[in-house]
Design a protein around this motif. Structure first.
Motif, PDB file in Angstrom:
ATOM      1  N   THR A  31       0.810  -1.224   0.000  1.00  0.00           N
ATOM      2  CA  THR A  31       0.000   0.000   0.000  1.00  0.00           C
ATOM      3  C   THR A  31       0.845   1.277   0.000  1.00  0.00           C
ATOM      4  OG1 THR A  31      -0.174  -0.122   2.414  1.00  0.00           O
ATOM      5  CG2 THR A  31      -1.965  -1.095   1.130  1.00  0.00           C
TER       6      THR A  31
ATOM      7  N   VAL B 119      -4.239   3.126  -6.151  1.00  0.00           N
ATOM      8  CA  VAL B 119      -5.440   3.609  -5.462  1.00  0.00           C
ATOM      9  C   VAL B 119      -6.699   3.099  -6.160  1.00  0.00           C
ATOM     10  CG1 VAL B 119      -6.748   5.655  -4.763  1.00  0.00           C
ATOM     11  CG2 VAL B 119      -4.246   5.681  -4.681  1.00  0.00           C
TER      12      VAL B 119
ATOM     13  N   GLU C  40     -10.962   3.279  -5.529  1.00  0.00           N
ATOM     14  CA  GLU C  40     -12.067   3.856  -4.768  1.00  0.00           C
ATOM     15  C   GLU C  40     -11.559   4.737  -3.634  1.00  0.00           C
ATOM     16  OE1 GLU C  40     -14.584   0.667  -3.534  1.00  0.00           O
ATOM     17  OE2 GLU C  40     -15.220   0.181  -5.574  1.00  0.00           O
TER      18      GLU C  40
ATOM     19  N   HIS D 217      -8.731   4.598  -1.961  1.00  0.00           N
ATOM     20  CA  HIS D 217      -7.871   3.993  -0.948  1.00  0.00           C
ATOM     21  C   HIS D 217      -6.693   3.268  -1.589  1.00  0.00           C
ATOM     22  CE1 HIS D 217     -10.889   4.782   2.158  1.00  0.00           C
ATOM     23  NE2 HIS D 217     -11.809   4.322   1.314  1.00  0.00           N
TER      24      HIS D 217
ATOM     25  N   VAL E 199      -4.245   0.340  -2.132  1.00  0.00           N
ATOM     26  CA  VAL E 199      -4.445  -1.098  -1.994  1.00  0.00           C
ATOM     27  C   VAL E 199      -3.192  -1.842  -2.431  1.00  0.00           C
ATOM     28  CG1 VAL E 199      -6.931  -0.957  -2.384  1.00  0.00           C
ATOM     29  CG2 VAL E 199      -5.398  -1.287  -4.334  1.00  0.00           C
TER      30      VAL E 199
END
Length: 295
Positions: free
Chosen positions: A53, A89, A91, A93, A95
């Protein structure tokens, strides 16, 4: 068109655990010196990169590792685990992600019989003919082998950038790069590049494509795709066709498609792409922020 003094490239390169391979050049004679200095010997390493991330790399899986020289495996793994990507990224966030990797490793001559290997270019593109968010072939007519190139026993690979309209037809096309597996004078090399480029461009204007029907790309007025076109004689492998095998070639200069509004990563190289695929030039693949080597 007379093509005198042309020499095919043949390479035998042995590389074990050391990072300095030895290379023997076989042929019927020496080509022009200025062109010979441009020869590269390379292979492509494929695999999957695991991105965390924060953009760091936690793992690298290398395809068919047993087919690759141990020195190449070590160089690739040591550097890839230091790479840093722009976080992926979805939505809103960050990941974790897994990106397909094709990395070109180049052997460069030092002195005598000593060579060093280095990482030259990478792509994180994947071709999936069934993906509704990507461009795919519908009709593909193979190009004709240029007569003068065939008579001169010349081979090469053309890396096209094709502008595909919303009707799936080709609106424009440019030869981004032409790599040659032949040696001649500078003038002869330019003629061969033009022969192969003209042949590939002519064929591409008859191609048709299935355009994206889903995702963000579906609303675009056109799509830019990269397509490698290989010209080989006597079943000689082209760049990257035979996994784990070193290929000698003279890389050509790169040019930018005149309609392009996006810029590639500094680490990207079109000659890491696999023959037979259609690759979205403006796709949102993971962006590598650090250098390929020593990052």
């Amino acid at each position: 068109m007379a093509m005198k003094g042309i020499r095919r490239l043949a390479l035998v390169l042995a590389l074990g655990g050391a990072l300095a391979p030895s290379m023997a050049m076989a042929g019927t004679g020496a080509g022009p010196g200025s062109v010979r200095k441009q020869i590269e010997s390379s292979l492509v390493v494929a695999g999957d990169v695991y991105i965390e991330t924060d953009g760091s790399v936690s793992r690298l899986d290398i395809d068919q590792e047993e087919k690759l020289p141990s020195g190449v495996v070590k160089l690739v793994r040591d550097n890839a685990l230091q790479w840093k990507f722009q976080p992926v990224v979805r939505e809103g966030h960050a990941v974790k992600a897994i990106a397909p990797m094709r990395l070109r490793v180049v052997a460069k001559k030092l002195d005598g019989d000593r060579y060093e290997i280095a990482l030259r270019g990478v792509s994180f593109e994947r071709y999936d003919a069934k993906d509704p968010q990507s461009v795919a072939y519908l009709k593909l007519d193979a190009p004709k082998y240029p007569t003068d190139a065939f008579r001169s026993n010349a081979a090469g690979t053309v890396y096209l950038v094709v502008k595909v309209g919303r009707d799936g037809k080709v609106e424009d096309v440019v030869a981004e790069q032409v790599n040659l597996r032949v040696i001649g004078s500078e003038g002869e090399m330019a003629q061969f590049r033009k022969l192969f480029a003209d042949s590939a461009i002519l064929a591409s204007k008859r191609w048709t494509f299935r355009v994206p029907t889903e995702g963000e790309a579906a609303s675009q007025p056109y799509w830019s795709v990269r397509i490698p076109v290989s010209y080989s004689l006597n079943r000689d492998p082209s760049e990257g066709q035979t996994y784990g095998q070193w290929i000698s070639y003279v890389p050509g200069p790169r040019q930018v498609a005149p309609w392009s509004s996006t810029s590639d990563s500094a680490n990207f190289a079109p000659d890491t792409l696999v023959d037979g695929g259609v690759y979205m030039a403006d796709s949102r693949t993971p962006k590598l922020l650090t250098p390929l080597q020593g990052g």
